[in-house]
Design a protein around this motif. Structure first.
Motif, mmCIF file in Angstrom:
data_model
loop_
_atom_site.group_PDB
_atom_site.id
_atom_site.type_symbol
_atom_site.label_atom_id
_atom_site.label_comp_id
_atom_site.label_asym_id
_atom_site.label_seq_id
_atom_site.Cartn_x
_atom_site.Cartn_y
_atom_site.Cartn_z
ATOM 1 N N LEU A 19 0.849 -1.200 0.000
ATOM 2 C CA LEU A 19 0.000 0.000 0.000
ATOM 3 C C LEU A 19 0.881 1.245 0.000
ATOM 4 O O LEU A 19 2.062 1.182 0.378
ATOM 5 C CB LEU A 19 -0.903 0.018 1.249
ATOM 6 C CG LEU A 19 -1.999 -1.047 1.335
ATOM 7 C CD1 LEU A 19 -2.640 -1.014 2.717
ATOM 8 C CD2 LEU A 19 -3.042 -0.811 0.262
ATOM 9 N N PRO A 20 0.353 2.388 -0.414
ATOM 10 C CA PRO A 20 1.123 3.628 -0.302
ATOM 11 C C PRO A 20 1.534 3.892 1.143
ATOM 12 O O PRO A 20 0.778 3.602 2.084
ATOM 13 C CB PRO A 20 0.148 4.690 -0.799
ATOM 14 C CG PRO A 20 -0.796 3.952 -1.691
ATOM 15 C CD PRO A 20 -0.945 2.597 -1.087
ATOM 16 N N VAL A 21 2.703 4.427 1.330
ATOM 17 C CA VAL A 21 3.265 4.645 2.662
ATOM 18 C C VAL A 21 3.361 6.139 2.938
ATOM 19 O O VAL A 21 3.906 6.880 2.114
ATOM 20 C CB VAL A 21 4.664 3.998 2.776
ATOM 21 C CG1 VAL A 21 5.281 4.290 4.144
ATOM 22 C CG2 VAL A 21 4.572 2.496 2.543
ATOM 23 N N PRO A 22 2.838 6.619 4.081
ATOM 24 C CA PRO A 22 2.944 8.048 4.402
ATOM 25 C C PRO A 22 4.362 8.405 4.844
ATOM 26 O O PRO A 22 5.202 7.529 5.065
ATOM 27 C CB PRO A 22 1.959 8.219 5.559
ATOM 28 C CG PRO A 22 2.002 6.892 6.248
ATOM 29 C CD PRO A 22 2.148 5.873 5.143
ATOM 30 N N ARG A 23 4.611 9.688 5.005
ATOM 31 C CA ARG A 23 5.871 10.121 5.587
ATOM 32 C C ARG A 23 6.021 9.499 6.968
ATOM 33 O O ARG A 23 5.031 9.329 7.698
ATOM 34 C CB ARG A 23 5.892 11.646 5.713
ATOM 35 C CG ARG A 23 5.910 12.346 4.390
ATOM 36 C CD ARG A 23 5.651 13.842 4.484
ATOM 37 N NE ARG A 23 5.762 14.463 5.784
ATOM 38 C CZ ARG A 23 4.888 15.370 6.242
ATOM 39 N NH1 ARG A 23 3.827 15.708 5.529
ATOM 40 N NH2 ARG A 23 5.080 15.925 7.409
ATOM 41 N N PRO A 24 7.231 9.144 7.378
ATOM 42 C CA PRO A 24 7.425 8.483 8.682
ATOM 43 C C PRO A 24 6.825 9.266 9.843
ATOM 44 O O PRO A 24 6.255 8.672 10.770
ATOM 45 C CB PRO A 24 8.950 8.383 8.793
ATOM 46 C CG PRO A 24 9.439 8.374 7.388
ATOM 47 C CD PRO A 24 8.498 9.265 6.624
ATOM 48 N N GLU A 25 6.946 10.606 9.813
ATOM 49 C CA GLU A 25 6.413 11.391 10.923
ATOM 50 C C GLU A 25 4.887 11.349 10.986
ATOM 51 O O GLU A 25 4.296 11.492 12.056
ATOM 52 C CB GLU A 25 6.899 12.841 10.852
ATOM 53 C CG GLU A 25 6.564 13.578 9.577
ATOM 54 C CD GLU A 25 7.666 13.498 8.535
ATOM 55 O OE1 GLU A 25 8.322 12.435 8.464
ATOM 56 O OE2 GLU A 25 7.868 14.486 7.809
ATOM 57 N N ILE A 26 4.246 11.126 9.845
ATOM 58 C CA ILE A 26 2.787 10.987 9.830
ATOM 59 C C ILE A 26 2.388 9.633 10.384
ATOM 60 O O ILE A 26 1.449 9.519 11.183
ATOM 61 C CB ILE A 26 2.236 11.172 8.401
ATOM 62 C CG1 ILE A 26 2.561 12.571 7.865
ATOM 63 C CG2 ILE A 26 0.727 10.927 8.371
ATOM 64 C CD1 ILE A 26 1.972 13.704 8.651
ATOM 65 N N ALA A 27 3.109 8.600 9.989
ATOM 66 C CA ALA A 27 2.801 7.255 10.475
ATOM 67 C C ALA A 27 2.952 7.150 11.987
ATOM 68 O O ALA A 27 2.288 6.323 12.635
ATOM 69 C CB ALA A 27 3.707 6.231 9.783
ATOM 70 N N GLY A 134 3.442 17.799 14.053
ATOM 71 C CA GLY A 134 4.001 16.687 13.298
ATOM 72 C C GLY A 134 3.589 16.705 11.845
ATOM 73 O O GLY A 134 4.388 16.392 10.951
ATOM 74 N N VAL A 135 2.349 17.063 11.567
ATOM 75 C CA VAL A 135 1.877 17.152 10.185
ATOM 76 C C VAL A 135 2.677 18.203 9.420
ATOM 77 O O VAL A 135 3.009 18.026 8.243
ATOM 78 C CB VAL A 135 0.374 17.480 10.142
ATOM 79 C CG1 VAL A 135 -0.080 17.814 8.729
ATOM 80 C CG2 VAL A 135 -0.440 16.306 10.687
ATOM 81 N N ALA A 136 3.021 19.299 10.091
ATOM 82 C CA ALA A 136 3.820 20.350 9.460
ATOM 83 C C ALA A 136 5.268 19.921 9.264
ATOM 84 O O ALA A 136 6.016 20.604 8.560
ATOM 85 C CB ALA A 136 3.756 21.626 10.288
ATOM 86 N N GLY A 137 5.670 18.819 9.878
ATOM 87 C CA GLY A 137 7.037 18.331 9.745
ATOM 88 C C GLY A 137 7.982 18.854 10.792
ATOM 89 O O GLY A 137 9.174 18.556 10.772
ATOM 90 N N ALA A 138 7.476 19.668 11.734
ATOM 91 C CA ALA A 138 8.314 20.234 12.790
ATOM 92 C C ALA A 138 8.370 19.291 13.988
ATOM 93 O O ALA A 138 7.658 18.284 14.051
ATOM 94 C CB ALA A 138 7.767 21.603 13.205
ATOM 95 N N SER A 139 9.214 19.645 14.962
ATOM 96 C CA SER A 139 9.348 18.855 16.182
ATOM 97 C C SER A 139 8.620 19.552 17.322
ATOM 98 O O SER A 139 8.721 20.770 17.486
ATOM 99 C CB SER A 139 10.823 18.676 16.549
ATOM 100 O OG SER A 139 11.502 17.957 15.553
ATOM 101 N N SER A 140 7.899 18.786 18.115
ATOM 102 C CA SER A 140 7.131 19.290 19.243
ATOM 103 C C SER A 140 8.008 19.307 20.492
ATOM 104 O O SER A 140 8.627 18.300 20.839
ATOM 105 C CB SER A 140 5.907 18.400 19.466
ATOM 106 O OG SER A 140 5.198 18.787 20.612
#
Length: 371
Positions: A19-27, A134-140
């Motif tokens: 299946l298509p794989v999301p970005r690791p941070e999304i997963a 996380g969706v934005a790709g930044a670190s919390s």
């Protein structure tokens, strides 16, 4: 290699995921939590919604707007932006509207943060913050609350690094209900570098009955962004409408990066009508505050740790939160549990309050009457 097409033979390619794989941070992101008992309980005290439906004036305005649903809404919620700006003394270039304050926050984080950057916020605070970051790709970067369940603004300022692009202050804080005073906010803003956004999330501000409107700070602090919503005090959670105030440069960047027509015609009509009902808003807030004070007092009588709340909810600090949530469901009321931290109870009518108190008595094993 295929001799007829020049395309490599599929049997020679490495195996592909099924299946298509999301970005690791999304997963790796957690799902937004869901309360127990929804759909089966009598009272819903888990989502910080208003227990009172919108007025007939608001409902009629929304119904009338449906006649034009064959047409797109205004590009940026123009009528609502104008109404908000006139009351707050802001220009249209300092206000933008959207489908709730949460999508506006997502737009802001997408536009100003990203991979390799950090966003500082209190924790525990609104559970959507780490998800949106996380969706934005930044670190919390979560900074623990103090022993009174309040923001530690000095510690949050100290957590700012070269990678920090934004700091979020939730006031009143969800889920603890604790507030940051105007003077505390002013001192904090003075410590934050001007190239770092300070996002003031005021989803519950009406229930804290503030003496000052923090939009007055916008000229002094051009890195300040204020988020507000019609989902809570205005009773329009199902319509999805919110607004953001900031410097014109920030508003322009948000509008440039936002999907067009983000606020529906129906939601805008409802928000404009609700915005005009100032007396009804005051009465709604007064009723919630009175019931909040009653529930807070009763919970404290029972020996529970309940901080003073400025929201339409109260926070019961406790480790075994899931057990109290289950007791509440057995008493036909849903609440929101954050196991290990506490239980958040939305303020409703007296029957819902009594159901929560009965559940607490059952959980504690020592029933007591209310005063």
């Amino acid at each position: 290699m295929s001799t007829t097409t020049g395309i490599p033979d599929g049997s020679l390619l490495p195996p592909r995921p099924r299946l298509p794989v999301p970005r690791p941070e999304i997963a790796a992101l957690p799902l937004y939590s869901r309360a127990l008992g929804l759909g089966t309980t009598t009272w819903v005290a888990s989502s910080n919604e208003s227990s009172v439906p919108p007025s007939k004036v608001v409902q009629d305005a929304m119904a009338a707007s449906a006649a034009g649903l064959n047409r797109y809404p205004s590009l940026y919620g123009d009528e609502l932006v104008d109404a908000i700006g006139r009351r707050l003394g802001l220009s249209d270039e300092q206000v933008t509207a959207g489908a709730g304050s949460l999508p506006l926050l997502q737009q802001l984080l997408t536009a100003y943060t990203g991979p390799g950057t950090e966003v500082v916020h209190a924790w525990r605070s609104y559970e959507a913050y780490p998800i949106l970051i996380g969706v934005a790709g930044a670190s919390s970067v979560g900074v623990a609350l103090d022993s009174g369940h309040r923001h530690r603004l000095d510690a949050m300022a100290a957590a700012i690094t070269e990678r920090t692009k934004a700091v979020i202050v939730c006031n009143p804080n969800n889920p603890t209900g604790t507030t940051v005073t105007h003077d505390e906010l002013l001192r904090f803003l003075s410590r934050v570098p001007r190239d770092v956004l300070v996002v003031l999330d005021e989803a519950y501000r009406e229930f804290s009955q503030p003496e000052r409107d923090e939009t007055s700070l916008l000229p002094t602090f051009p890195n300040l962004v204020i988020l507000r919503t019609f989902s809570k005090a205005y009773g329009l959670a199902g319509a999805r409408a919110g607004y953001l105030t900031a410097a014109p440069e920030i508003i322009r960047n948000l509008r440039a990066s936002a999907p067009p027509f983000g606020l529906s015609r129906v939601a805008e009509a409802g928000a404009v009508a609700a915005w005009a009902e100032e007396e009804l808003l005051s009465a709604t807030v007064a009723a919630v505050v009175a019931e909040r004070q009653f529930l807070t007092r009763e919970l404290r009588i029972r020996g529970l740790d309940v901080p003073e709340s400025g929201g339409n909810f109260v926070w019961i600090a406790m480790e075994r939160a899931g057990e109290l949530e289950q007791a509440c469901v057995r008493h036909r009321v849903s609440v929101r549990a954050f196991d290990g931290d506490g239980v958040r109870v939305t303020i409703g009518g007296r029957p819902a309050t009594q159901a929560v108190l009965d559940a607490v008595d059952s959980y504690l094993g020592a029933p007591r009457g209310t005063e």
